[in-house]
Design a protein around this motif. Structure first.
Motif, PDB file in Angstrom:
ATOM      1  N   ALA A  32       0.825  -1.205   0.000  1.00  0.00           N
ATOM      2  CA  ALA A  32       0.000   0.000   0.000  1.00  0.00           C
ATOM      3  C   ALA A  32       0.860   1.255   0.000  1.00  0.00           C
ATOM      4  O   ALA A  32       0.547   2.240  -0.683  1.00  0.00           O
ATOM      5  CB  ALA A  32      -0.926  -0.010   1.209  1.00  0.00           C
ATOM      6  N   VAL A  33       1.940   1.231   0.746  1.00  0.00           N
ATOM      7  CA  VAL A  33       2.846   2.376   0.786  1.00  0.00           C
ATOM      8  C   VAL A  33       3.534   2.561  -0.563  1.00  0.00           C
ATOM      9  O   VAL A  33       3.612   3.677  -1.100  1.00  0.00           O
ATOM     10  CB  VAL A  33       3.889   2.206   1.905  1.00  0.00           C
ATOM     11  CG1 VAL A  33       4.953   3.300   1.819  1.00  0.00           C
ATOM     12  CG2 VAL A  33       3.208   2.234   3.274  1.00  0.00           C
ATOM     13  N   ARG A  34       4.010   1.449  -1.154  1.00  0.00           N
ATOM     14  CA  ARG A  34       4.700   1.533  -2.453  1.00  0.00           C
ATOM     15  C   ARG A  34       3.778   2.057  -3.549  1.00  0.00           C
ATOM     16  O   ARG A  34       4.200   2.813  -4.416  1.00  0.00           O
ATOM     17  CB  ARG A  34       5.239   0.162  -2.856  1.00  0.00           C
ATOM     18  CG  ARG A  34       6.531  -0.238  -2.181  1.00  0.00           C
ATOM     19  CD  ARG A  34       7.195  -1.398  -2.906  1.00  0.00           C
ATOM     20  NE  ARG A  34       6.341  -2.574  -2.926  1.00  0.00           N
ATOM     21  CZ  ARG A  34       6.383  -3.539  -2.019  1.00  0.00           C
ATOM     22  NH1 ARG A  34       7.225  -3.444  -1.005  1.00  0.00           N
ATOM     23  NH2 ARG A  34       5.574  -4.584  -2.100  1.00  0.00           N
ATOM     24  N   SER A  35       2.521   1.657  -3.499  1.00  0.00           N
ATOM     25  CA  SER A  35       1.583   2.030  -4.560  1.00  0.00           C
ATOM     26  C   SER A  35       0.889   3.372  -4.309  1.00  0.00           C
ATOM     27  O   SER A  35       0.085   3.824  -5.126  1.00  0.00           O
ATOM     28  CB  SER A  35       0.516   0.945  -4.723  1.00  0.00           C
ATOM     29  OG  SER A  35      -0.271   0.817  -3.550  1.00  0.00           O
ATOM     30  N   GLY A  36       1.194   3.996  -3.170  1.00  0.00           N
ATOM     31  CA  GLY A  36       0.590   5.280  -2.862  1.00  0.00           C
ATOM     32  C   GLY A  36      -0.859   5.178  -2.402  1.00  0.00           C
ATOM     33  O   GLY A  36      -1.599   6.166  -2.444  1.00  0.00           O
ATOM     34  N   GLN A  37      -1.275   3.984  -1.938  1.00  0.00           N
ATOM     35  CA  GLN A  37      -2.655   3.759  -1.538  1.00  0.00           C
ATOM     36  C   GLN A  37      -2.854   3.738  -0.022  1.00  0.00           C
ATOM     37  O   GLN A  37      -3.941   3.428   0.461  1.00  0.00           O
ATOM     38  CB  GLN A  37      -3.153   2.425  -2.115  1.00  0.00           C
ATOM     39  CG  GLN A  37      -3.131   2.359  -3.627  1.00  0.00           C
ATOM     40  CD  GLN A  37      -4.071   3.384  -4.238  1.00  0.00           C
ATOM     41  OE1 GLN A  37      -5.258   3.423  -3.896  1.00  0.00           O
ATOM     42  NE2 GLN A  37      -3.558   4.202  -5.135  1.00  0.00           N
ATOM     43  N   ALA A  38      -1.817   4.087   0.723  1.00  0.00           N
ATOM     44  CA  ALA A  38      -1.894   3.962   2.176  1.00  0.00           C
ATOM     45  C   ALA A  38      -3.020   4.811   2.774  1.00  0.00           C
ATOM     46  O   ALA A  38      -3.750   4.361   3.658  1.00  0.00           O
ATOM     47  CB  ALA A  38      -0.556   4.333   2.807  1.00  0.00           C
ATOM     48  N   ALA A  39      -3.167   6.044   2.305  1.00  0.00           N
ATOM     49  CA  ALA A  39      -4.199   6.924   2.858  1.00  0.00           C
ATOM     50  C   ALA A  39      -5.591   6.354   2.604  1.00  0.00           C
ATOM     51  O   ALA A  39      -6.457   6.385   3.489  1.00  0.00           O
ATOM     52  CB  ALA A  39      -4.075   8.320   2.260  1.00  0.00           C
ATOM     53  N   LEU A  40      -5.817   5.810   1.421  1.00  0.00           N
ATOM     54  CA  LEU A  40      -7.113   5.218   1.103  1.00  0.00           C
ATOM     55  C   LEU A  40      -7.360   3.964   1.944  1.00  0.00           C
ATOM     56  O   LEU A  40      -8.488   3.713   2.377  1.00  0.00           O
ATOM     57  CB  LEU A  40      -7.186   4.879  -0.386  1.00  0.00           C
ATOM     58  CG  LEU A  40      -7.293   6.067  -1.343  1.00  0.00           C
ATOM     59  CD1 LEU A  40      -7.248   5.591  -2.790  1.00  0.00           C
ATOM     60  CD2 LEU A  40      -8.573   6.857  -1.072  1.00  0.00           C
ATOM     61  N   GLU A  41      -6.312   3.178   2.159  1.00  0.00           N
ATOM     62  CA  GLU A  41      -6.450   1.968   2.976  1.00  0.00           C
ATOM     63  C   GLU A  41      -6.750   2.330   4.433  1.00  0.00           C
ATOM     64  O   GLU A  41      -7.523   1.640   5.108  1.00  0.00           O
ATOM     65  CB  GLU A  41      -5.179   1.133   2.884  1.00  0.00           C
ATOM     66  CG  GLU A  41      -4.925   0.513   1.515  1.00  0.00           C
ATOM     67  CD  GLU A  41      -5.902  -0.610   1.185  1.00  0.00           C
ATOM     68  OE1 GLU A  41      -6.699  -1.001   2.071  1.00  0.00           O
ATOM     69  OE2 GLU A  41      -5.859  -1.113   0.045  1.00  0.00           O
ATOM     70  N   LYS A  42      -6.143   3.398   4.913  1.00  0.00           N
ATOM     71  CA  LYS A  42      -6.411   3.852   6.276  1.00  0.00           C
ATOM     72  C   LYS A  42      -7.880   4.250   6.409  1.00  0.00           C
ATOM     73  O   LYS A  42      -8.559   3.883   7.384  1.00  0.00           O
ATOM     74  CB  LYS A  42      -5.531   5.050   6.607  1.00  0.00           C
ATOM     75  CG  LYS A  42      -5.722   5.617   8.019  1.00  0.00           C
ATOM     76  CD  LYS A  42      -4.837   4.923   9.005  1.00  0.00           C
ATOM     77  CE  LYS A  42      -4.758   5.654  10.320  1.00  0.00           C
ATOM     78  NZ  LYS A  42      -3.679   5.161  11.175  1.00  0.00           N
ATOM     79  N   GLU A  43      -8.379   4.985   5.440  1.00  0.00           N
ATOM     80  CA  GLU A  43      -9.774   5.410   5.449  1.00  0.00           C
ATOM     81  C   GLU A  43     -10.712   4.215   5.370  1.00  0.00           C
ATOM     82  O   GLU A  43     -11.724   4.162   6.072  1.00  0.00           O
ATOM     83  CB  GLU A  43     -10.024   6.353   4.268  1.00  0.00           C
ATOM     84  CG  GLU A  43     -11.413   6.937   4.232  1.00  0.00           C
ATOM     85  CD  GLU A  43     -11.585   7.948   3.121  1.00  0.00           C
ATOM     86  OE1 GLU A  43     -12.660   7.966   2.487  1.00  0.00           O
ATOM     87  OE2 GLU A  43     -10.633   8.717   2.885  1.00  0.00           O
ATOM     88  N   SER A  44     -10.355   3.241   4.537  1.00  0.00           N
ATOM     89  CA  SER A  44     -11.176   2.042   4.407  1.00  0.00           C
ATOM     90  C   SER A  44     -11.210   1.255   5.711  1.00  0.00           C
ATOM     91  O   SER A  44     -12.255   0.747   6.124  1.00  0.00           O
ATOM     92  CB  SER A  44     -10.630   1.173   3.269  1.00  0.00           C
ATOM     93  OG  SER A  44     -11.351  -0.032   3.159  1.00  0.00           O
ATOM     94  N   TRP A  45     -10.068   1.151   6.355  1.00  0.00           N
ATOM     95  CA  TRP A  45      -9.991   0.444   7.636  1.00  0.00           C
ATOM     96  C   TRP A  45     -10.869   1.118   8.678  1.00  0.00           C
ATOM     97  O   TRP A  45     -11.664   0.456   9.366  1.00  0.00           O
ATOM     98  CB  TRP A  45      -8.541   0.401   8.123  1.00  0.00           C
ATOM     99  CG  TRP A  45      -8.378  -0.246   9.470  1.00  0.00           C
ATOM    100  CD1 TRP A  45      -8.217  -1.570   9.735  1.00  0.00           C
ATOM    101  CD2 TRP A  45      -8.369   0.423  10.743  1.00  0.00           C
ATOM    102  NE1 TRP A  45      -8.107  -1.789  11.093  1.00  0.00           N
ATOM    103  CE2 TRP A  45      -8.201  -0.583  11.730  1.00  0.00           C
ATOM    104  CE3 TRP A  45      -8.479   1.750  11.135  1.00  0.00           C
ATOM    105  CZ2 TRP A  45      -8.139  -0.281  13.089  1.00  0.00           C
ATOM    106  CZ3 TRP A  45      -8.439   2.053  12.494  1.00  0.00           C
ATOM    107  CH2 TRP A  45      -8.268   1.041  13.452  1.00  0.00           C
TER     108      TRP A  45
END
Length: 205
Positions: free
Chosen positions: A36-49
């Protein structure tokens, strides 16, 4: 100085200090988190969690406001919602406990009783839901700000080691005891949450 604790919601996620608002160290397993960090999706994953936990379990965090400005937060949930917890050698968290995931006060706000208020608020919330304790994975070799709290400071505020480990002991705080803390322990709580804010950034292990 007006201060209050409000529930962490999707609208309040932006109130977390950077990079906590997009950190998924605890919210994902190690492999998925790194991707998620490598793909730049960490913020979206945090929100989803956060969205999933709010929907399924309810409030899982508090944001501390001083004069309506966010100055800190605490995050907590049953370990079933904390994938990283299974990666620790001292897992699992006991079923009757909620995991204290992480907590932070921004620089300049330690020593004002905010740490005590944060943890006691969590304790009362968790007790109302039928849990008996708070558990946390401490870092016995803590050298600076990170996603884990220092084990010696957790011990100083009343946590007891339930599964020892040279680096990542699992510690437990009985909630009935928490609600009757005396002043010295309350001051130690402020120190616990103050010591981790020397640097504003979180570092992965």
């Amino acid at each position: 100085m007006g201060r209050q604790l409000v529930s962490l919601t999707l609208d309040r996620l932006a109130d977390l200090p950077d990079p906590c608002r997009s950190c998924v160290f605890w919210e994902m397993d190690p492999v998925s988190g790194e991707e998620a960090v490598r793909s730049g999706q960490a913020a979206l994953e945090k929100e989803s969690w956060l969205s999933a936990v709010l929907l399924e379990w309810g409030s899982c965090g508090r944001v501390v406001l001083v004069d309506e400005e966010p100055v800190g937060f605490v995050l907590f949930a049953p370990s079933a919602y904390v994938p990283r917890s299974t990666a620790f050698p001292t897992s699992p968290v006991t079923p009757d406990a909620v995991q204290l995931i992480t907590a932070r006060l921004v620089p300049g706000f330690q020593g004002q009783g905010l740490g005590r208020v944060m943890v006691q608020t969590v304790a009362k919330d968790v007790l109302r839901r039928g849990f008996k304790a708070i558990e946390a994975f401490g870092d016995a070799r803590w050298q600076g700000p990170g996603c884990l709290l220092p084990a010696d400071h957790l011990l100083a505020v009343g946590f007891k080691t339930v599964r020892p480990h040279p680096r990542y002991p699992r510690l437990r705080l009985e909630l009935r005891t928490t609600l009757s803390w005396k002043q010295d322990v309350e001051q130690a709580l402020d120190k616990l949450l103050g010591v981790v804010q020397k640097e504003p950034a979180l570092r992965p292990l």
